[in-house]
Write a protein that holds these residues in place. Structure first.
Motif, PDB file in Angstrom:
ATOM      1  N   ALA A 121       0.832  -1.204   0.000  1.00  0.00           N
ATOM      2  CA  ALA A 121       0.000   0.000   0.000  1.00  0.00           C
ATOM      3  C   ALA A 121       0.869   1.257   0.000  1.00  0.00           C
ATOM      4  CB  ALA A 121      -0.945   0.003   1.201  1.00  0.00           C
ATOM      5  N   ILE A 122       1.925   1.241   0.793  1.00  0.00           N
ATOM      6  CA  ILE A 122       2.828   2.397   0.835  1.00  0.00           C
ATOM      7  C   ILE A 122       3.416   2.640  -0.554  1.00  0.00           C
ATOM      8  CG2 ILE A 122       5.063   3.190   1.717  1.00  0.00           C
ATOM      9  CD1 ILE A 122       4.250   1.834   4.419  1.00  0.00           C
ATOM     10  N   SER A 123       3.837   1.593  -1.217  1.00  0.00           N
ATOM     11  CA  SER A 123       4.385   1.713  -2.565  1.00  0.00           C
ATOM     12  C   SER A 123       3.350   2.294  -3.529  1.00  0.00           C
ATOM     13  CB  SER A 123       4.853   0.343  -3.044  1.00  0.00           C
ATOM     14  OG  SER A 123       5.347   0.404  -4.351  1.00  0.00           O
ATOM     15  N   LEU A 124       2.118   1.816  -3.443  1.00  0.00           N
ATOM     16  CA  LEU A 124       1.045   2.330  -4.294  1.00  0.00           C
ATOM     17  C   LEU A 124       0.847   3.821  -4.054  1.00  0.00           C
ATOM     18  CD1 LEU A 124      -1.426   2.155  -6.189  1.00  0.00           C
ATOM     19  CD2 LEU A 124      -2.770   1.468  -4.173  1.00  0.00           C
ATOM     20  N   TYR A 125       0.664   4.206  -2.805  1.00  0.00           N
ATOM     21  CA  TYR A 125       0.375   5.609  -2.492  1.00  0.00           C
ATOM     22  C   TYR A 125       1.518   6.522  -2.919  1.00  0.00           C
ATOM     23  CZ  TYR A 125      -3.314   3.473   0.343  1.00  0.00           C
ATOM     24  OH  TYR A 125      -4.384   2.746   0.768  1.00  0.00           O
ATOM     25  N   GLU A 126       2.744   6.099  -2.668  1.00  0.00           N
ATOM     26  CA  GLU A 126       3.885   6.928  -3.060  1.00  0.00           C
ATOM     27  C   GLU A 126       3.994   7.028  -4.577  1.00  0.00           C
ATOM     28  OE1 GLU A 126       7.276   5.382  -0.904  1.00  0.00           O
ATOM     29  OE2 GLU A 126       6.633   6.398   0.958  1.00  0.00           O
ATOM     30  N   SER A 127       3.667   5.951  -5.294  1.00  0.00           N
ATOM     31  CA  SER A 127       3.714   5.992  -6.760  1.00  0.00           C
ATOM     32  C   SER A 127       2.656   6.928  -7.336  1.00  0.00           C
ATOM     33  CB  SER A 127       3.552   4.585  -7.346  1.00  0.00           C
ATOM     34  OG  SER A 127       2.201   4.156  -7.289  1.00  0.00           O
ATOM     35  N   LEU A 128       1.617   7.206  -6.561  1.00  0.00           N
ATOM     36  CA  LEU A 128       0.543   8.113  -6.996  1.00  0.00           C
ATOM     37  C   LEU A 128       0.806   9.558  -6.570  1.00  0.00           C
ATOM     38  CD1 LEU A 128      -2.515   5.807  -6.246  1.00  0.00           C
ATOM     39  CD2 LEU A 128      -1.587   6.403  -8.498  1.00  0.00           C
ATOM     40  N   GLY A 129       1.924   9.796  -5.898  1.00  0.00           N
ATOM     41  CA  GLY A 129       2.287  11.164  -5.541  1.00  0.00           C
ATOM     42  C   GLY A 129       2.064  11.549  -4.097  1.00  0.00           C
ATOM     43  N   PHE A 130       1.560  10.629  -3.272  1.00  0.00           N
ATOM     44  CA  PHE A 130       1.381  10.930  -1.854  1.00  0.00           C
ATOM     45  C   PHE A 130       2.750  11.015  -1.182  1.00  0.00           C
ATOM     46  CE2 PHE A 130      -2.847   9.535  -2.851  1.00  0.00           C
ATOM     47  CZ  PHE A 130      -3.669  10.198  -1.949  1.00  0.00           C
ATOM     48  N   LYS A 131       2.891  11.959  -0.278  1.00  0.00           N
ATOM     49  CA  LYS A 131       4.138  12.173   0.463  1.00  0.00           C
ATOM     50  C   LYS A 131       3.899  11.908   1.949  1.00  0.00           C
ATOM     51  CE  LYS A 131       6.204  13.960  -3.176  1.00  0.00           C
ATOM     52  NZ  LYS A 131       6.712  13.003  -4.096  1.00  0.00           N
ATOM     53  N   LYS A 132       4.846  11.204   2.562  1.00  0.00           N
ATOM     54  CA  LYS A 132       4.747  10.940   4.004  1.00  0.00           C
ATOM     55  C   LYS A 132       4.968  12.242   4.765  1.00  0.00           C
ATOM     56  CE  LYS A 132       6.722   8.200   7.707  1.00  0.00           C
ATOM     57  NZ  LYS A 132       7.766   7.243   8.070  1.00  0.00           N
ATOM     58  N   VAL A 133       4.034  12.534   5.698  1.00  0.00           N
ATOM     59  CA  VAL A 133       4.110  13.794   6.447  1.00  0.00           C
ATOM     60  C   VAL A 133       4.142  13.588   7.959  1.00  0.00           C
ATOM     61  CG1 VAL A 133       3.066  15.188   4.622  1.00  0.00           C
ATOM     62  CG2 VAL A 133       1.592  14.100   6.349  1.00  0.00           C
ATOM     63  N   GLY A 134       3.984  12.348   8.423  1.00  0.00           N
ATOM     64  CA  GLY A 134       4.008  12.133   9.865  1.00  0.00           C
ATOM     65  C   GLY A 134       3.733  10.694  10.247  1.00  0.00           C
ATOM     66  N   ASP A 146       2.176   1.527  14.239  1.00  0.00           N
ATOM     67  CA  ASP A 146       2.169   2.948  13.915  1.00  0.00           C
ATOM     68  C   ASP A 146       1.458   3.167  12.586  1.00  0.00           C
ATOM     69  OD1 ASP A 146       3.735   3.250  16.154  1.00  0.00           O
ATOM     70  OD2 ASP A 146       5.571   3.741  15.055  1.00  0.00           O
ATOM     71  N   ALA A 147       0.837   4.318  12.458  1.00  0.00           N
ATOM     72  CA  ALA A 147       0.236   4.744  11.199  1.00  0.00           C
ATOM     73  C   ALA A 147       1.162   5.761  10.555  1.00  0.00           C
ATOM     74  CB  ALA A 147      -1.127   5.384  11.444  1.00  0.00           C
ATOM     75  N   HIS A 148       1.466   5.552   9.298  1.00  0.00           N
ATOM     76  CA  HIS A 148       2.211   6.550   8.539  1.00  0.00           C
ATOM     77  C   HIS A 148       1.187   7.441   7.845  1.00  0.00           C
ATOM     78  CE1 HIS A 148       6.308   4.357   8.265  1.00  0.00           C
ATOM     79  NE2 HIS A 148       5.753   4.218   9.457  1.00  0.00           N
ATOM     80  N   LEU A 149       1.323   8.739   8.031  1.00  0.00           N
ATOM     81  CA  LEU A 149       0.381   9.713   7.474  1.00  0.00           C
ATOM     82  C   LEU A 149       0.906  10.231   6.148  1.00  0.00           C
ATOM     83  CD1 LEU A 149      -0.237  11.679  10.787  1.00  0.00           C
ATOM     84  CD2 LEU A 149      -1.509   9.733   9.894  1.00  0.00           C
ATOM     85  N   TYR A 150       0.018  10.263   5.165  1.00  0.00           N
ATOM     86  CA  TYR A 150       0.382  10.710   3.827  1.00  0.00           C
ATOM     87  C   TYR A 150      -0.539  11.845   3.383  1.00  0.00           C
ATOM     88  CZ  TYR A 150       3.753   7.023   2.983  1.00  0.00           C
ATOM     89  OH  TYR A 150       4.860   6.224   3.048  1.00  0.00           O
ATOM     90  N   ASP A 151       0.017  12.679   2.505  1.00  0.00           N
ATOM     91  CA  ASP A 151      -0.668  13.868   2.025  1.00  0.00           C
ATOM     92  C   ASP A 151      -0.408  13.996   0.522  1.00  0.00           C
ATOM     93  OD1 ASP A 151      -1.759  16.699   3.105  1.00  0.00           O
ATOM     94  OD2 ASP A 151      -0.343  17.048   1.477  1.00  0.00           O
ATOM     95  N   LEU A 152      -1.408  14.473  -0.206  1.00  0.00           N
ATOM     96  CA  LEU A 152      -1.268  14.760  -1.630  1.00  0.00           C
ATOM     97  C   LEU A 152      -1.839  16.132  -1.905  1.00  0.00           C
ATOM     98  CD1 LEU A 152      -0.596  13.798  -4.554  1.00  0.00           C
ATOM     99  CD2 LEU A 152      -2.944  12.981  -4.674  1.00  0.00           C
ATOM    100  N   ASP A 153      -1.046  17.002  -2.484  1.00  0.00           N
ATOM    101  CA  ASP A 153      -1.480  18.339  -2.899  1.00  0.00           C
ATOM    102  C   ASP A 153      -1.943  18.236  -4.340  1.00  0.00           C
ATOM    103  OD1 ASP A 153      -1.794  20.970  -3.666  1.00  0.00           O
ATOM    104  OD2 ASP A 153       0.234  21.581  -3.128  1.00  0.00           O
TER     105      ASP A 153
END
Length: 157
Positions: A121-134, A146-153
């Protein structure tokens, strides 16, 4: 695990309503140890607190994506694909469909959280442009991971 048969047209991705709650719950239970109750699905869908996209393959509901919309922000709540149908691009197709909807609605930001050990899932989200923010420590009730928080502008994408 069995898949859930649905009767629809040729569309693979569509918006799910309350009539799909039993299929959603069955699919979700095949995807996750910790899942939403029938009441949580019903109240959320009825009150439009969240929305759900479904993915159908050969007449079977095999994937879903629950998300919320608040003002100009979208949050991914749950993305699940039946174990027998993983690694076929279904999660990506659901995410791309949602991202397209967000652009049409002029959503500015996308948010999500993901278990630290969910590397696909992390690989998918990062490939779509989401950036880890927390990180949220011990966030998930089932594993205490832990939950890794992701953000997409969406403006910058």
């Amino acid at each position: 695990m069995k898949c859930i048969e649905v009767t629809l047209g040729d569309d693979k991705i569509f918006e799910l309503g309350c009539e799909f709650i039993s299929q959603l719950r069955e699919l979700e239970s095949s995807c996750f140890e910790y899942h939403w109750s029938e009441e949580q699905f019903r109240l959320g869908l009825e009150k439009k607190a969240f929305y759900v996209l479904g993915y159908v393959e050969n007449g079977f509901l095999v994937g879903y994506l629950a998300y919320s919309l608040v003002l100009k922000e979208m949050e991914v709540l749950n993305l699940g694909v039946h174990p027998d149908f993983r690694r076929r691009g279904i999660g990506r197709a659901l995410m791309l469909n949602l991202m397209h909807k967000c652009r049409q609605m002029e959503i500015k930001r996308g948010l999500l959280d993901v278990k630290e050990t969910n590397h696909p899932a992390i690989s998918l989200y990062e490939s779509l442009g989401f950036k880890k923010v927390g990180v949220r420590k011990k966030y998930y009730p089932d594993t205490r991971e832990d939950a890794h928080l992701y953000d997409l502008d969406f403006d910058g994408f």
